[in-house]
Design an enzyme around this catalytic site. Structure first.
Site, short mmCIF file in Angstrom:
data_model
loop_
_atom_site.label_atom_id
_atom_site.label_comp_id
_atom_site.label_asym_id
_atom_site.label_seq_id
_atom_site.Cartn_x
_atom_site.Cartn_y
_atom_site.Cartn_z
N GLU A 146 0.84 -1.20 0.00
CA GLU A 146 0.00 0.00 0.00
C GLU A 146 0.87 1.24 0.00
O GLU A 146 1.73 1.39 0.88
CB GLU A 146 -0.90 0.04 1.24
CG GLU A 146 -2.09 -0.87 1.19
CD GLU A 146 -3.08 -0.54 2.30
OE1 GLU A 146 -4.25 -0.92 2.14
OE2 GLU A 146 -2.71 0.08 3.32
N CYS A 147 0.68 2.11 -0.96
CA CYS A 147 1.34 3.42 -1.00
C CYS A 147 2.86 3.26 -0.86
O CYS A 147 3.53 2.86 -1.80
CB CYS A 147 0.76 4.36 0.05
SG CYS A 147 1.03 6.11 -0.26
#
Length: 445
Positions: A335-336
């Site tokens: 994520e990210c």
């Protein structure tokens, strides 16, 4: 999650706008109540990874995020009840302005007012009184009458210039029938350090205990903590009406999760839900050159600040090697910041390019910064560790990094914003590896 007893009553610390002093008052109250022997739980409205860690440091108890846009009402109630176990009251810090949210059905706009209304918690309004005196009462009256679902139970004035300033504002506000329970003078000595995504993380603030003690003393001196505590008792005691289950299904039975200063953005309610569903969590530190355990069946790289540690990550050969071997047979999701680490390279703020894991074809850069911020609704394109194809998830994006070389991998999901934009492909998927800038909060209600 299992059925649990009603939570204690709560109090929402809110303001008409960001930057009014909500975090200072929340942290000061949590620590002051702790010093007084009061067991205070805590929560944060909206998508925020950083403030709950400060809440936990101040109170000694876990904090949780509550989000009316991304979470079902049942999940909201259950998380509130969960965080209130063995507590005398809950202090919940609002996000942005009290009524700020996105378009949506009543009660599902992501505003802090939605959460206060759903849990029947009264609001303590923090008002930046700088540059005004009696006019502060007009702002308070507007907040008190704007939304009939909520109750403004009291006001704390902030950045007060003098006793006369405090008196003028207090008299005008209390003429409305709303008590002023504190007046904080202007002070730059209790500010917490910040960086590009908000406050410097609690674990990285070396003098945090000293700062929290100063903030608590400041709040205790200039507010009536006992009266504020009593205000919370007016609220409803929220109870879960049965188990809502985990916000997101566990990505595996035994989950390896990267956890250190580079990868720390994972919502507490996700971990709690996964554990309650029977998953086992195994944490490892890429910055310590550790990799996922071989006996895990899924690996999760959360968001964080890999751009601040890119050189060290590039030199963590044991971590990168074990991650690559793991990905050959088991799912890996980023994520990210975790997504950036899974790519081919990451360019830091100084323009230096650092090789990353190379499991996805994307290259990212922190040298060319642009803010990407807002709620997102995602629909998975293919089956993966977050669910089968077509699974709908709710979450958000919050990053400054830019895509330097677009991915030629299969897209991870179709994503739209909360304002009705057409869904667009986002993220990357190659084999068992997936990732995107999307932070998941919950499966779509």
């Amino acid at each position: 999650m299992t059925n649990i007893n009603p939570s204690p009553a709560g109090l929402m610390i809110a303001a008409p706008r960001s930057g009014s002093g909500k975090t200072t008052l929340t942290l000061g109250l949590l620590r002051a109540l702790r010093h007084a022997g009061v067991a205070a739980g805590s929560a944060k409205c909206g998508p925020d990874y950083i403030d709950p860690a400060f809440h936990r440091a101040a109170s000694g108890r876990a904090s949780v995020n509550l989000d009316s846009w991304a979470m079902s009402p049942a999940l909201l109630r259950e998380l509130a009840a969960q965080v209130g176990i063995d507590c005398d009251l809950i202090i919940c810090e609002a996000s942005m302005g009290l009524f700020d949210g996105v378009p949506g059905p009543a009660g599902q706009t992501g505003s802090s007012a939605d959460v206060a209304a759903a849990l029947d918690w009264p609001v303590l309004l923090v008002l930046d009184a700088s540059g005004q005196s009696q006019s502060a009462a007009a702002v308070v009256k507007g907040c008190a009458t704007y939304d009939p679902r909520i109750t403004i139970a009291g006001v704390v004035l902030n950045r007060v210039g003098s006793p006369r300033h405090a008196r003028l504002a207090t008299e005008a506000i209390e003429a409305l029938g709303i008590p002023v329970v504190g007046a904080l003078p202007r002070s730059d000595g209790i500010m917490l350090p910040e960086r590009h995504l908000g406050l410097v993380q609690a674990a990285e603030t070396s003098d945090l205990e000293v700062r929290l003690a100063q903030i608590a003393a400041f709040v205790a001196e200039h507010t009536r903590v006992d009266v504020i505590q009593a205000l919370a008792s007016r609220g409803h005691r929220a109870a879960a009406g049965g188990s809502a289950g985990p916000a997101v299904q566990p990505p595996g039975q035994r989950i390896a999760i990267a956890q250190d200063a580079a990868f720390s953005f994972l919502y507490p309610h996700l971990l709690q839900g996964w554990c309650a569903a029977g998953a086992e969590i195994r944490c490892f530190s890429p910055l310590a050159d550790e990799g996922p355990d071989d006996d895990c069946d899924a690996c999760w790289l959360p968001g964080g600040y890999p751009e601040l540690h890119a050189g060290r990550l590039a030199g963590s050969h044991r971590f990168l090697g074990r991650l690559r071997r793991f990905s050959e047979t088991r799912p890996v999701h980023g994520e990210c910041g975790g997504y950036m680490a899974l790519g081919t390279s990451l360019t830091d703020a100084g323009g230096v390019m650092h090789p990353m894991a190379g499991l996805l074809s994307i290259s990212t850069s922190f040298a060319r910064r642009k803010l990407h911020l807002g709620y997102r609704s995602a629909r998975l394109i293919d089956h993966g560790c977050l669910g089968p194809a077509g699974t709908r998830l709710r979450g958000h994006e919050f990053h400054y990094s830019s895509v330097e070389t677009p991915s030629d991998d299969i897209s991870f999901a179709l994503v739209s914003d909360a304002h009705g934009a057409e869904p667009v492909p986002t993220g990357s998927r190659r084999g068992l590896v997936s990732g995107s800038f999307f932070h998941v909060i919950a499966t779509e209600p």
